[in-house]
Design an enzyme around this catalytic site. Structure first.
Site, mmCIF file in Angstrom:
data_model
loop_
_atom_site.group_PDB
_atom_site.id
_atom_site.type_symbol
_atom_site.label_atom_id
_atom_site.label_comp_id
_atom_site.label_asym_id
_atom_site.label_seq_id
_atom_site.Cartn_x
_atom_site.Cartn_y
_atom_site.Cartn_z
ATOM 1 N N CYS A 2 -12.621 -0.557 3.590
ATOM 2 C CA CYS A 2 -13.790 0.286 3.830
ATOM 3 C C CYS A 2 -13.428 1.542 4.624
ATOM 4 C CB CYS A 2 -14.812 -0.489 4.633
ATOM 5 S SG CYS A 2 -15.280 -2.045 3.907
ATOM 6 N N ARG A 27 -8.222 4.732 0.325
ATOM 7 C CA ARG A 27 -8.145 3.434 0.994
ATOM 8 C C ARG A 27 -8.554 2.293 0.063
ATOM 9 N NH1 ARG A 27 -8.641 4.080 6.840
ATOM 10 N NH2 ARG A 27 -9.651 2.074 6.949
ATOM 11 N N TRP A 76 -15.398 -1.811 0.592
ATOM 12 C CA TRP A 76 -14.507 -2.706 -0.148
ATOM 13 C C TRP A 76 -15.047 -4.104 0.133
ATOM 14 C CZ3 TRP A 76 -10.778 -6.562 0.972
ATOM 15 C CH2 TRP A 76 -9.847 -6.811 -0.047
ATOM 16 N N ASN A 102 -17.046 -1.386 9.120
ATOM 17 C CA ASN A 102 -15.795 -1.892 8.527
ATOM 18 C C ASN A 102 -15.453 -3.185 9.253
ATOM 19 O OD1 ASN A 102 -15.699 0.489 7.158
ATOM 20 N ND2 ASN A 102 -13.855 1.271 8.160
ATOM 21 N N GLY A 103 -14.988 -4.188 8.520
ATOM 22 C CA GLY A 103 -14.563 -5.426 9.180
ATOM 23 C C GLY A 103 -15.463 -6.594 8.835
ATOM 24 N N GLU A 487 10.401 -5.507 -3.426
ATOM 25 C CA GLU A 487 9.600 -4.286 -3.429
ATOM 26 C C GLU A 487 9.355 -3.794 -4.862
ATOM 27 O OE1 GLU A 487 7.799 -2.947 -1.378
ATOM 28 O OE2 GLU A 487 7.442 -0.932 -2.139
ATOM 29 N N LYS A 491 5.632 -3.402 -6.336
ATOM 30 C CA LYS A 491 5.147 -2.107 -6.821
ATOM 31 C C LYS A 491 4.740 -2.211 -8.283
ATOM 32 C CE LYS A 491 4.767 -0.280 -4.088
ATOM 33 N NZ LYS A 491 4.890 -0.170 -2.642
ATOM 34 N N GLU A 494 1.410 -4.286 -8.663
ATOM 35 C CA GLU A 494 0.202 -3.688 -8.082
ATOM 36 C C GLU A 494 -0.251 -2.454 -8.860
ATOM 37 O OE1 GLU A 494 2.286 -1.589 -4.143
ATOM 38 O OE2 GLU A 494 0.207 -2.204 -4.017
ATOM 39 N N HIS A 510 18.183 -22.514 -9.935
ATOM 40 C CA HIS A 510 17.516 -23.643 -9.275
ATOM 41 C C HIS A 510 16.089 -23.827 -9.788
ATOM 42 C CE1 HIS A 510 20.928 -24.130 -6.658
ATOM 43 N NE2 HIS A 510 20.919 -22.840 -6.429
ATOM 44 N N LYS A 608 -5.857 0.508 1.027
ATOM 45 C CA LYS A 608 -4.706 1.117 1.686
ATOM 46 C C LYS A 608 -4.386 0.428 3.001
ATOM 47 C CE LYS A 608 -1.384 4.015 2.311
ATOM 48 N NZ LYS A 608 -0.134 3.646 1.632
#
Ligand code: AGP
Length: 613
Positions: A2, A27, A76, A102-103, A487, A491, A494, A510, A608
């Site tokens: 948010c 974000r 969000w 937010n939160g 990474e 990437k 996402e 394995h 973000k």
């Protein structure tokens, strides 16, 4: 996650808030809204989806929007689906208050039950609407709006950044924060409150960072900070943000992500600026002076999330090899709850681009309560992490807008390598000449990358089209290349939503190798380092089972790899090869995602800065 932007001043608030919301889009969000007071009445306009949906609604409105104060929010979803009803701002039942948040308010169910028993109605599924009505309830007995806000906040548990607008004070904003970012922007006859400085950077660089346990009241000409406990006014220093608004723009690139990938040579220069003493063969880090456990730590524990975790994993091997210090790396969301056995002699390094990641901030508290010294590696100046750790070293990468982290990782890796060389000198693991040689190579990296980036991009394009056609991909590597494989896979998935996982190449036999067939693509990272022969054998095992392979290798070594295609790693002296592999992986994901038509800068479901756990 948010985003909040609120304005009070002498200009029309709505366009300023919309502009701020645009800057917060990166974000990640799923709905947005604006509220202001007009002719004594609250007006609240909200829309699910992208910001343009809100803008269309706003400007379809026949009434002039002359309010000079207002609240804006990008949401969000945490409590309740992304819908107009759940979007912020909310309005209290008595229509006297509006708020953005937010939160998460953890005890909202209890508060809601109590308010419901008093006759309150709720029109959304959000915890925000509950807290807002609690403020309205507190106002019935409180002498003023500030006291009502204080009383309600004292009853709320959880994490939050809140901005409140009251119908009877239409040019005044009340705000507070707990484990979530909130910054006041101080202008000339106009002031701002936002969760992110980029939202108002075009208007002012003067800021006040409220701490936890503080409330702020903002009018066009004042910003007063109060203690939450007793409402005593406190003096707070104004700070200056050096980032300029321009560096938070796309600057001719199609996407922020591409711009940020291409900025990495400059990011490297900035991360190293003033920190290399080439003649003296030493690393200059005044941030580490004056504390014994920073001068020569006995053990290091790195804690971070996502890409920042991958940076930690990449750097840990250098901290052990060069620094000669035992080093472990942990995921913050696991660390914070697993009741770790910590020794007060450990140095805990927290890595975070945003400095606002909830799990990483919680890990600081755990480390501090065990008596450990904490060191933050952080990009955002004045962020919660920067303020809560004992010491902070800024990565100096500049604002990273794309949700997918790129240049921040480059700067984090640079700082970890610098720390390893710093401690190599303290522990005398490397000789002065060896350190000098590495510093010299390090210094040349930026120029080399700058020269190679255009060709890397061209090569990545073809390679990306092939990778984009896969349904499943393994990214493999060994040693530091395993951290890069993690990474690469992060990437890729996402951005392109293609299933991609990373494995340490030696781990394939394995279990995971059972998945290999002509459809399952492997992207193998095999630089010409001390692990090349081992990685090569692991790749052969996949080829032997008809698994298609794309190799990321140096020109010479890659010739013998049985791969469909190869991405060439430019020649970089070890152990800095990672700095050249990283942009290849980033470009690969970028090109695959654009080829597939995905939303590169704002991938679905992502945010973000992850300010909730
Ligand atoms: C990576 O592209 C993501 N944006 C994500 O994994 C990110 O690195 C993670 O959320 C940690 O963020 P931080 O560095 O701001 O703490």
């Amino acid at each position: 996650m948010c985003g909040i932007i609120a304005y009070t001043g002498y200009q029309a608030a709505t366009p300023i808030i919309v502009e701020g919301l645009r800057r917060l889009e990166y974000r990640g969000y799923d709905s947005s809204g604006i509220a202001f007071v007009q002719q004594g009445q609250f007006r609240c306009i909200k829309a699910p989806g992208k910001l343009n949906a809100l803008v269309d609604k706003l400007y379809a409105n026949p009434n002039p929007m002359l309010a000079t104060c207002g609240l804006g929010h990008t949401r969000w979803a945490t409590h309740g689906a992304p819908s107009e009803a759940n979007a912020h701002p909310h309005i209290s039942n008595d229509r006297k208050f509006s708020m953005v948040h937010n939160g998460i308010i953890e005890n909202y169910r209890e508060i809601k039950a109590e308010l419901t028993s008093k006759g309150y109605k709720f029109f959304s599924d959000t915890d925000t609407e509950v807290l807002l009505n609690l403020i309205a309830e507190c106002r019935k007995t409180a002498p003023d709006n500030l006291s009502a806000f204080q009383r309600a906040i004292k009853l709320a548990h959880g994490t939050f950044a809140l901005v409140l607008l009251c119908g009877d004070e239409p040019d005044t904003l009340y705000a507070t924060r707990k484990s979530a970012p909130l910054i006041a922007g101080i202008g000339e006859h106009e002031n701002f409150v936002s969760s992110d400085v980029t939202a108002f950077l075009a208007y002012t660089r003067k800021v006040i960072f409220p701490d936890e346990g503080e409330l702020i009241r903002i009018t066009p000409n004042t910003c007063t900070v109060f203690k939450l406990d007793n409402l005593a006014a406190i003096q707070k220093e104004t700070q200056r943000i050096e980032w300029d608004a321009q560096s938070a723009q796309k600057g001719g690139f199609k996407h922020f992500m591409l711009k940020e990938i291409c900025e990495q040579p400059a990011v490297l220069r900035s991360a190293l600026a003033g920190r290399l003493d080439l003649a003296g063969g030493r690393v200059v880090l005044p941030e580490l002076e004056g504390l014994k456990s920073l001068k020569k730590p006995e053990r290091i524990r790195i804690i971070a999330c996502g890409t920042s975790y991958n940076a930690g994993l990449w750097g840990s091997s250098l901290l052990e090899q060069w620094g000669n210090i035992p080093c472990t790396v942990e995921i913050a969301s696991e660390f914070r709850y697993r009741k770790p056995l910590l020794s007060a002699k450990e140095l805990v390094i927290l890595i975070s681009q945003s400095g606002e990641t909830a799990d990483t901030l919680a890990a600081v508290k755990v480390a501090k309560s065990a008596g450990c010294v904490t060191l933050g590696l952080c990009n955002v100046v004045g962020s919660s992490l920067a303020r809560e750790t004992d010491r902070v070293i800024y990565t100096q990468a500049g604002p990273e807008i794309s949700v997918a982290s790129t240049k921040a990782l480059c700067s984090q890796m640079a700082l970890l390598a610098l720390l390893a060389l710093y401690w190599a000198r303290q522990t005398k693991t490397l000789s002065g000449e060896e350190i000098q040689k590495h510093l010299f190579h390090f210094e040349q990296l930026a120029d080399l990358l700058e020269k190679e980036l255009p060709e890397m991009r061209e090569e990545a394009k073809d390679f990306a089209v092939r990778a984009a056609s896969a349904r499943n991909i393994f990214f493999l590597g060994r040693g530091r290349s395993f951290a890069l494989a993690l990474e690469g896979a992060l990437k890729f998935k996402e951005l392109s939503y293609v299933h991609a996982e990373a494995y340490a190449a030696g781990e394939m036999k394995h279990g995971p190798i059972a998945l290999i067939d002509p459809e399952f693509l492997t992207i193998a990272i095999a630089p010409a380092d001390e692990m090349f022969a081992k990685t090569f054998s692991n790749i052969e095992e996949i080829a032997a089972r008809s698994g298609p392979i794309l190799a990321i290798a140096d020109k010479q070594g890659g010739k013998n790899i049985r791969s469909e295609q190869q991405l060439n790693i430019p020649r970089v002296p070890e152990p800095f090869t990672g700095f050249a592999i990283l942009p290849l992986l980033q470009l690969l994901s970028y090109e695959a995602a654009t080829y597939l038509g995905k939303d590169v800068d704002q991938p679905r479901n992502l945010a973000k800065s992850v300010t909730v756990e």
